[in-house]
Scaffold this active site. Structure first.
Site, PDB file in Angstrom:
ATOM      1  CG  ASP A  29     -53.728  18.163  12.759  1.00 38.79           C
ATOM      2  OD1 ASP A  29     -54.646  17.483  13.260  1.00 38.79           O
ATOM      3  OD2 ASP A  29     -53.472  18.193  11.533  1.00 38.79           O
ATOM      4  CE1 TYR A  38     -52.723  12.416  18.612  1.00 43.95           C
ATOM      5  CE2 TYR A  38     -50.712  13.134  17.505  1.00 43.95           C
ATOM      6  CZ  TYR A  38     -51.505  12.116  18.010  1.00 43.95           C
ATOM      7  OH  TYR A  38     -51.092  10.819  17.913  1.00 43.95           O
ATOM      8  CG  ASP A  39     -48.362  18.208  16.484  1.00 47.36           C
ATOM      9  OD1 ASP A  39     -48.629  16.995  16.344  1.00 47.36           O
ATOM     10  OD2 ASP A  39     -48.263  19.011  15.526  1.00 47.36           O
ATOM     11  CB  CYS A  54     -48.266  20.514 -41.619  1.00 52.72           C
ATOM     12  SG  CYS A  54     -48.677  20.890 -43.334  1.00 52.72           S
ATOM     13  CB  CYS A 102     -52.199  20.795 -45.196  1.00 46.37           C
ATOM     14  SG  CYS A 102     -52.167  19.187 -44.386  1.00 46.37           S
TER      15      CYS A 102
END
Ligand code: D41
Length: 680
Positions: free
Chosen positions: A39, A42-43, A433, A439
């Site tokens: 890259d 390419y730049d 709870c 429960c």
């Protein structure tokens, strides 16, 4: 980098050479997926070209790769009338529709043979037309209603994978290429992350993001959006002819630098189309872009011509759609479920809706924070999403459709199951709870967890059976399970004598377990299988784990302050100790975790060792196992009690501390020698 040329003709030559190179690299990168430079290289080419063009503005042409960045904003898009209408696609929703389509194709062609089809994913994007004259991109337009679209030339020019100039030189003088512009999933996610960070509007899906990006009057905005395009047909073709088959045409497109979908396949007959559809359904979630179906096209152009079209849809193509992944429905109610640890979860009760291939009538809303985030009210029209095998989700409420009598969703003050108080800790999303094992909901879940496969593993004990045991009052605490008689079990719904006996046997078998399964099965908050195993390899005995303090527990692998506190709290509750004693009393047992057994001699018995740094001859875990075999206790931090520090490479703060405290430091080489001595 090259010097600026002294003579304009040199500049012109270099500019041309740079453009050719950049176009070639674009082609390799976007069309062939096979870049041959980095890259940054390419730049560098691009920067050189920009610099030269800045010096010689008279040499800038609209095809130059530097000219993609976006132009001045438009006041409005112009209208474009398509010279050849852009047809639409008929849909098939199941195999039967697809077989009907194939049968009609064969009937119309008066030939019973199997037809060759080109198969390709149906991208969920925006259909567009690109017009190339003498290889130059001169116009881009949306499909619009198929007859008239919008002129989006400036915007399509900013899309890196769309060539401004076709590669090669064997293209028709006038060529209209049609395809789908889309936003890849990754780009979409990134865009939304950025939008969120800036408090801007997020897009609901990649398709909307692609549409919104293309509809920008300011092409500089479009230029910043991660758009891509796959081409799927030719429109106008003048000055040359294209191959006789659709798939071959697309292959030519590729030579000219246009992107086509890499999943394109040619198959024979409807059965193979259905197989392709099944394969792509599997692959779908892993594709980097969204698709909403598969398009099948009769591959031979001559056959396409004979088939023609009706009402603007070709008779030679069909879109087999995947079941929709998002549908709207009504939120009828919200109920609250109580989990094993007492966590209270809001669950959406929905008007049943077919989405992602199944009928959905419930969806978890996770917690009250999520309810608030979605801004939900009972009575709302909501969007339900279900993709692949994932659990369905309520993704948003459609506020414009909210009825006048929509109700707020409220967390109950007391447990919907046992009426105990509900508490919500600061900084925690879940409400709980406080009833604990009083429960019945928590009791049911605790039993299911203890008997699960990863815990003591009671084969054949299903959730429904556990619910019944608790509801009928037969099982109030874990140990009650082991007191059940075959007759009691046989008295449950859908239970025969034989399955009752099987269950009693399975319970008997489950009594012999391992300490880590037992610890995991107790359901201590945040203690999963891995933590249970760490606890056992550190402490080796239940009594030691029971007695451990939060501070000591921090020395155990993957135990942090929160988990450590949960563990200590658990073993400080008298009723939990009672439950454990009862389980041992009914016969739950395990073999003692006896390290001496395998190692024979234990030269390090009673010593506390710490490992740090990286070693060559073993991983840290292997080193730890060896030390444990030798009888040492391995802890995570150096203290005055530490007998030795085994220090590998790049040992840091632990080594410093050991030296400061005068703790013996053993290098890897020394340890290897000792091992030879000890014969391990
Ligand atoms: O991927 C797509 N969305 C797609 C759309 C595709 N792969 N092929 C398509 N082929 C056609 C015909 C057969 C008419 C050339 C299409 C569409 N049409 C299409 N897209 C929007 C409307 C029609």
């Amino acid at each position: 980098m090259t010097q600026t040329p002294l003579f304009p003709q040199d500049a012109e030559q270099e500019i041309q050479s740079l453009r050719d190179q950049i176009n070639e690299h674009n082609h390799r990168y976007y069309a062939l997926d096979d870049p041959e430079i980095t890259d940054s290289a390419y730049d560098r080419l691009m920067n050189r070209l920009k610099a030269l063009e800045a010096e010689h503005p008279e040499l800038i042409t609209s095809e130059s790769p530097t000219q993609r960045v976006g132009a001045a904003p438009l006041a409005a898009f112009g209208q474009i009338r398509h010279e050849r209408p852009m047809l639409s696609l008929d849909n098939a929703f199941n195999e039967e529709d697809l077989n009907d389509f194939d049968r009609k194709v064969r009937e119309r062609l008066g030939n019973a043979d199997s037809i060759e089809y080109a198969c390709e994913p149906k991208l969920d994007g925006i259909a567009v037309s690109l017009l190339y004259e003498n290889g130059r991109l001169i116009r881009g337009a949306t499909r619009g209603d198929g007859t008239t679209g919008e002129n989006i030339t400036l915007n399509v020019r900013t899309i890196p994978s769309i060539p401004l100039q076709l590669a090669g030189n064997d293209w028709p003088a006038r060529l209209e290429v049609r395809g789908e512009i889309f936003m890849p999933k990754a780009g979409f996610e990134k865009l939304n992350v950025r939008a969120k960070a800036r408090d801007e509007k997020v897009f609901v899906n990649p398709r909307n993001a692609a549409a919104g990006s293309l509809r920008q009057l300011d092409s500089k905005v479009t230029a910043k959006r991660p758009l891509d395009m796959y081409c799927y047909s030719a429109g106008i073709v003048e000055g040359d002819t294209l191959p006789a088959k659709h798939a071959d045409t697309l292959e030519r497109f590729k030579d000219w630098g246009l992107r086509i979908n890499p999943e394109l396949r040619v198959v024979q007959g409807a059965k193979a189309c259905i197989e392709y559809f099944a394969r792509m359904s599997e692959k779908r979630a892993g594709l980097p872009y969204e698709i909403d179906g598969i398009v099948f096209k009769v591959n031979e152009l001559a056959l396409q011509d004979r088939l023609g079209f009706v009402a603007r849809a070709p008779r030679w193509a069909i879109a087999h759609k995947f079941p929709a992944q998002e549908e709207m429905t009504i939120l009828k109610d919200v109920e609250f479920q109580v989990g094993r640890t007492g966590a209270i979860t809001p669950v959406a009760r929905l008007q049943p809706v077919f989405v992602g291939g199944v009928t959905v009538s419930n969806a978890t809303l996770h917690n009250m924070d999520e309810v608030a985030r979605l801004g939900l009210k009972i009575g709302d029209t909501v969007v339900v999403h279900r993709a692949g095998d994932v659990i369905p989700k309520v993704v948003r409420a459609v506020e414009s459709k909210r009825p006048a009598d929509a109700r707020d969703i409220q967390l109950p003050d007391t447990c919907p199951v046992c009426d105990s108080e509900v508490e919500r800790d600061e900084g925690e999303a879940a409400a709980r709870c406080t009833g604990g094992l009083y429960c019945s909901a928590q009791r049911k879940e605790a039993i299911k967890h203890f008997t699960a496969r990863k815990a003591v593993d009671v084969d054949g004990l299903g959730d429904k059976l556990v619910d019944q045991f608790v509801e009928k009052g037969l099982v109030n605490t874990l140990s009650d399970l082991y007191k059940l008689s075959a007759d009691q079990v046989a008295g449950m719904e859908r239970m025969g004598k034989k399955s009752a006996i099987n269950l009693i046997n399975a319970l008997e078998i489950s009594k012999k377990t391992t300490l880590d399964r037992f610890i995991y099965g107790l359901g201590i908050r945040e203690v999963g299988e891995a933590t249970a195993q760490s606890l056992v390899s550190y402490y080796q005995e239940l009594d030691a784990i029971k007695a451990a303090t939060t501070e000591e527990l921090l020395d155990v692998d993957d135990v942090g302050p929160i988990v450590a506190a949960h563990i200590e709290t658990f073993f400080r509750q008298p009723h939990n100790l009672e439950i454990i004693d009862e389980l041992l009393a009914v016969g739950i047992h395990w073999d003692k975790v006896d390290i001496a057994e395998s190692a024979g001699e234990q030269p390090l018995a009673g010593e506390i060792w710490v490992l740090t740094g990286s070693m060559h001859s073993m991983t840290r875990d292997e080193g730890k196992a060896i030390l444990q075999q030798l009888g040492a206790k391995v802890t995570g931090s150096v203290s005055a009690k530490t007998n030795a520090l085994l220090a590998g490479e790049k040992a840091g703060s632990k080594l410093t501390k050991a030296q400061k405290l005068g703790v013996r430091v053993v290098t890897e080489d020394e340890f290897t020698e000792l091992r030879t001595e000890w014969g391990i």
